[in-house]
Design a protein around this motif. Structure first.
Motif, PDB file in Angstrom:
ATOM      1  N   SER A   1     -10.491  -8.059  17.262  1.00 51.27           N
ATOM      2  CA  SER A   1     -10.346  -7.350  17.905  1.00 51.27           C
ATOM      3  C   SER A   1      -9.047  -7.038  18.462  1.00 51.27           C
ATOM      4  N   GLY A   2      -7.879  -7.984  18.353  1.00 49.51           N
ATOM      5  CA  GLY A   2      -6.393  -7.960  18.953  1.00 49.51           C
ATOM      6  C   GLY A   2      -7.240  -8.901  20.542  1.00 49.51           C
ATOM      7  N   MET A   3      -7.878  -9.059  21.326  1.00 55.42           N
ATOM      8  CA  MET A   3      -8.454  -9.409  22.876  1.00 55.42           C
ATOM      9  C   MET A   3      -7.695 -10.819  22.304  1.00 55.42           C
ATOM     10  N   TRP A   4      -7.309 -11.662  23.036  1.00 57.81           N
ATOM     11  CA  TRP A   4      -7.174 -12.817  24.110  1.00 57.81           C
ATOM     12  C   TRP A   4      -8.626 -13.649  24.346  1.00 57.81           C
ATOM     13  N   ILE A   5      -8.816 -14.826  24.353  1.00 56.62           N
ATOM     14  CA  ILE A   5     -10.415 -14.594  24.634  1.00 56.62           C
ATOM     15  C   ILE A   5     -10.283 -15.445  25.208  1.00 56.62           C
ATOM     16  N   GLY A   6     -11.400 -15.573  26.824  1.00 55.91           N
ATOM     17  CA  GLY A   6     -11.135 -16.714  27.834  1.00 55.91           C
ATOM     18  C   GLY A   6     -12.274 -17.722  27.514  1.00 55.91           C
ATOM     19  N   PHE A   7     -11.924 -18.865  27.792  1.00 50.19           N
ATOM     20  CA  PHE A   7     -12.736 -19.817  27.567  1.00 50.19           C
ATOM     21  C   PHE A   7     -12.998 -21.036  28.401  1.00 50.19           C
ATOM     22  N   LYS A   8     -14.414 -20.977  29.245  1.00 47.01           N
ATOM     23  CA  LYS A   8     -14.391 -21.407  30.411  1.00 47.01           C
ATOM     24  C   LYS A   8     -14.917 -23.531  29.777  1.00 47.01           C
ATOM     25  N   ALA A   9     -14.804 -24.137  30.679  1.00 44.53           N
ATOM     26  CA  ALA A   9     -14.438 -25.642  30.189  1.00 44.53           C
ATOM     27  C   ALA A   9     -14.395 -26.016  31.822  1.00 44.53           C
TER      28      ALA A   9
ATOM     29  N   PRO B   1     -21.589 -26.744  10.116  1.00 45.94           N
ATOM     30  CA  PRO B   1     -20.337 -26.243   8.843  1.00 45.94           C
ATOM     31  C   PRO B   1     -19.584 -25.339   9.160  1.00 45.94           C
ATOM     32  N   LEU B   2     -18.781 -25.684   8.670  1.00 49.05           N
ATOM     33  CA  LEU B   2     -18.003 -24.235   8.718  1.00 49.05           C
ATOM     34  C   LEU B   2     -18.381 -22.651   8.715  1.00 49.05           C
ATOM     35  N   PRO B   3     -18.617 -22.133   9.979  1.00 53.17           N
ATOM     36  CA  PRO B   3     -18.971 -21.061   9.376  1.00 53.17           C
ATOM     37  C   PRO B   3     -18.355 -19.697   8.984  1.00 53.17           C
ATOM     38  N   THR B   4     -19.537 -18.311   8.832  1.00 52.65           N
ATOM     39  CA  THR B   4     -19.026 -17.606   8.741  1.00 52.65           C
ATOM     40  C   THR B   4     -18.944 -16.078   8.968  1.00 52.65           C
ATOM     41  N   PHE B   5     -18.447 -15.500   9.567  1.00 57.57           N
ATOM     42  CA  PHE B   5     -18.477 -14.392  10.706  1.00 57.57           C
ATOM     43  C   PHE B   5     -18.017 -12.622   9.423  1.00 57.57           C
ATOM     44  N   LYS B   6     -19.530 -11.823  10.058  1.00 57.09           N
ATOM     45  CA  LYS B   6     -19.394 -10.648   9.398  1.00 57.09           C
ATOM     46  C   LYS B   6     -18.677 -10.109  10.266  1.00 57.09           C
ATOM     47  N   THR B   7     -17.986  -8.277   9.422  1.00 58.66           N
ATOM     48  CA  THR B   7     -17.268  -7.658   9.738  1.00 58.66           C
ATOM     49  C   THR B   7     -18.085  -7.058  10.180  1.00 58.66           C
ATOM     50  N   PRO B   8     -18.142  -5.958  11.659  1.00 55.05           N
ATOM     51  CA  PRO B   8     -19.165  -5.445  12.144  1.00 55.05           C
ATOM     52  C   PRO B   8     -19.126  -4.021  11.127  1.00 55.05           C
ATOM     53  N   THR B   9     -19.939  -3.340  11.303  1.00 55.08           N
ATOM     54  CA  THR B   9     -20.179  -2.133  10.388  1.00 55.08           C
ATOM     55  C   THR B   9     -20.227  -0.948  11.331  1.00 55.08           C
ATOM     56  N   ASP B  10     -20.529  -0.941  12.792  1.00 55.23           N
ATOM     57  CA  ASP B  10     -20.397  -0.263  13.287  1.00 55.23           C
ATOM     58  C   ASP B  10     -19.624   0.317  14.725  1.00 55.23           C
ATOM     59  N   PHE B  11     -18.841  -0.188  14.015  1.00 52.18           N
ATOM     60  CA  PHE B  11     -17.472   0.101  14.894  1.00 52.18           C
ATOM     61  C   PHE B  11     -16.385   0.883  13.581  1.00 52.18           C
ATOM     62  N   GLU B  12     -15.874   1.870  14.382  1.00 53.36           N
ATOM     63  CA  GLU B  12     -14.542   2.754  13.644  1.00 53.36           C
ATOM     64  C   GLU B  12     -13.317   1.681  14.297  1.00 53.36           C
ATOM     65  N   MET B  13     -12.398   1.207  13.819  1.00 58.09           N
ATOM     66  CA  MET B  13     -11.373   0.811  13.677  1.00 58.09           C
ATOM     67  C   MET B  13     -10.370   1.806  14.394  1.00 58.09           C
TER      68      MET B  13
ATOM     69  N   ASP C   1     -10.721   0.511  23.234  1.00 53.35           N
ATOM     70  CA  ASP C   1     -11.567  -0.247  21.910  1.00 53.35           C
ATOM     71  C   ASP C   1     -11.197  -1.361  22.050  1.00 53.35           C
ATOM     72  N   LYS C   2     -10.988  -1.967  22.383  1.00 50.88           N
ATOM     73  CA  LYS C   2     -10.811  -3.449  22.123  1.00 50.88           C
ATOM     74  C   LYS C   2     -11.829  -4.190  22.717  1.00 50.88           C
ATOM     75  N   LYS C   3     -12.171  -3.491  23.561  1.00 50.09           N
ATOM     76  CA  LYS C   3     -13.396  -3.878  24.303  1.00 50.09           C
ATOM     77  C   LYS C   3     -14.627  -3.772  23.835  1.00 50.09           C
ATOM     78  N   GLU C   4     -14.762  -2.791  23.001  1.00 54.72           N
ATOM     79  CA  GLU C   4     -15.374  -2.099  22.779  1.00 54.72           C
ATOM     80  C   GLU C   4     -16.184  -2.886  20.973  1.00 54.72           C
ATOM     81  N   ALA C   5     -14.748  -2.892  21.143  1.00 58.57           N
ATOM     82  CA  ALA C   5     -14.628  -3.791  18.916  1.00 58.57           C
ATOM     83  C   ALA C   5     -14.884  -5.439  19.337  1.00 58.57           C
ATOM     84  N   VAL C   6     -14.604  -6.434  20.548  1.00 51.29           N
ATOM     85  CA  VAL C   6     -15.746  -7.370  20.907  1.00 51.29           C
ATOM     86  C   VAL C   6     -17.218  -7.363  20.850  1.00 51.29           C
TER      87      VAL C   6
END
Length: 521
Positions: free
Chosen positions: A192-200, A215-227, A250-255
């Motif tokens: 998304s190009g965002m910095w991500i806040g992490f509550k601790a 295990p190390l995860p794999t992440f999917k690239t969204p198919t319903d968002f046009e960069m 656009d960044k918000k919608e990308a997240v």
């Protein structure tokens, strides 16, 4: 030959069960992100900077103790002289990928600071989030939130500040979720190009637990968002202008798209016929589960009654598709979250003018008559939530009776009650080697010094409250309007000399607040 199990196995092992404190889990996030990148053929490096303070006072200690492991993973740790300069250093790491002389593919970075530090670093964090993370970098902004004002001059909730800067916020409920959420955050940041806040929050990051490394995860690239053209990551040139702000939508919608493709929100009981739903996040989720258990409601009974629970990981911006699907067909949805109602307001705004299958009621901070329901001030607890849940469940399911369970809960509360302790009459200020003169007042650093200073002895006045970092400055103004011309002040540098817990520099100068030796000491 080393023993079968050692404490450092928490960093050596890639799978299996390990024992982690909250701050060690933050280190584990960095090490696992490096392993993920290596597995993907990326030559990345890591970077950490920030400014310690409770509940994140042990972050630097955990990093120094793990110095061999973070060095092997090419992770650099640069303690900052204050919060905003730490955030500025993190901003610089996201500019590496556009430099022709770069030596790595990208830098994943972590900033840390307690809630007042989030406020202080606001301008730097806002700029970093707006200009963006790099495609092979990413940023986690770890906010040490002290909801109960246990070690701060005020309680704080960084979600609200993050929202003002358009910074997404994730809220892990336990140490076991730290690694999962942290790796999700880096992947979302890169996409998304965002910095991500992490509550601790204090209750979690200052605790410890035996956890199973995922295990190390794999992440999917969204198919319903046009960069959009040019992407959403940091780029150069990108001179100041309205284009930076316009990209935030656009960044918000990308997240949100990333969250739809890689869900971090979960239905707990998966009971599609449920008429009563509870939406929770973070520690509040654990409080809800314990409150239900004390009411005698487990998963089997919840299904028979008609109850389901939706646990939210991405607090803002809310992934609304999953939330809408959960709320569909419910008679009542109760939103349980500590402090201000961020999730509740998003849900109500989302469903207000949309043709979706809406629940009859969404309640949280107030009931249907406008009366206070779930406090937005206090820390939540199972004993506080149990009678609220019982009353709302009885409103929907009239035949339920929780009288016996509530009586047991109340009895347990009474037996656990301890009388208030008398004030201690301390005669010395921390950081000073003298008592307070009978004729003078005293100035103290917020919170850390107030306990010993507050009402020390009759006739010795305590300082009035002010924010962290404002030590003594309030006296500079009010002394102009007082006959009193002298007070004793507590020095800011105290308690934590470098070298006491493994600072690799070997500097014996004082405190996390100043990274130098004072020639006058």
């Amino acid at each position: 030959m080393r023993s079968t199990n050692e404490l450092d196995d928490r960093y050596r092992r890639e799978t299996g069960r390990v024992f982690l404190t909250g701050t060690q889990a933050l280190v584990e996030i960095l090490l696992m992100q490096r392993r993920m990148d290596r597995a993907a053929g990326l030559n990345t490096a890591g970077f950490v900077s920030g400014y310690r303070g409770s509940p994140l006072g042990a972050v630097d200690q955990s990093l120094w103790r793990a110095k061999k492991f973070i060095a092997d993973a090419d992770i650099k740790f640069l303690p900052a002289i204050n919060e905003d300069l730490g955030a500025t250093a993190v901003l610089g790491t996201q500019q590496v990928e556009v430099e022709p002389t770069k030596t790595v593919d990208g830098v994943f970075a972590m900033w840390y600071g307690k809630g007042p530090g989030v406020d202080r670093a606001g301008d730097a964090l806002k700029h970093g989030n707006a200009y963006g993370s790099s495609p092979h970098g990413g940023v986690l902004v770890v906010a040490g939130d002290d909801h109960g004002c246990a070690s701060s001059s005020m309680s704080h909730q960084s979600d609200v500040a993050f929202m003002a800067w358009y910074m997404p916020t994730i809220n892990p409920a336990s140490i076991s979720e730290y690694v999962e959420f942290g790796l999700w955050g880096y992947a979302a940041s890169r996409y998304s190009g965002m910095w991500i806040g992490f509550k601790a929050i204090s209750e979690t990051v200052e605790s410890a637990a035996s956890v199973e490394l995922p295990p190390l995860p794999t992440f999917k690239t969204p198919t319903d968002f046009e960069m959009p053209e040019g992407g959403l990551n940091f780029r150069w040139p990108d001179l100041p202008g309205m284009q930076i702000e316009s990209r935030m939508k656009d960044k918000k919608e990308a997240v949100r798209a990333f969250a739809r493709a890689n869900p971090i929100d979960r239905v707990i009981f998966n009971n599609p016929k449920a008429k009563f739903g509870v939406i929770t996040t973070g520690k509040a989720h654990l409080d809800v589960m314990e409150a239900l258990a004390r009411l005698g409601i487990d998963e089997e009974r919840a299904e028979k009654i008609g109850i389901d629970i939706y646990k939210i990981g991405l607090v803002w911006p809310l992934e609304t598709d999953g939330a809408a699907a959960f709320m569909a067909g419910k008679e009542e949805v109760l939103v349980v979250e500590e402090k201000r109602g961020i999730i509740e307001s998003q849900l109500k705004e989302f469903i207000y003018d949309r043709a979706v299958d809406k629940p009859k009621r969404i309640l949280g901070k107030h009931d249907e008559d406008g009366n206070r329901l779930i406090s937005w001030v206090d820390e939540l607890s199972p004993s506080m939530l149990a009678p609220i849940l019982a009353a709302r469940l009885k409103k929907v399911f009239h035949r339920l009776d929780f009288a016996e369970a509530l009586e047991k809960i109340e009895d347990a509360k009474q037996s656990a009650h301890q009388p208030a302790r008398a004030r201690n009459a301390f005669l010395f200020l921390l950081g000073l080697s003298t008592g307070i003169d009978e004729s003078a007042g005293g100035l103290a650093r917020p919170r850390r010094h107030w306990l010993p200073l507050h009402g020390v002895v009759d006739g010795r006045r305590d300082d009035r409250p002010h924010q962290m970092g404002g030590e003594g400055v309030n006296w500079a103004s009010k002394s102009m309007f007082l006959s009193e011309k002298h007070v004793f002040g507590s020095r800011r540098r105290h308690l934590f000399p470098f070298g006491i817990d493994g600072d690799p520099s070997g500097d014996r100068g004082w405190s996390q607040h100043h990274f130098y030796k004072d020639p006058c000491e």
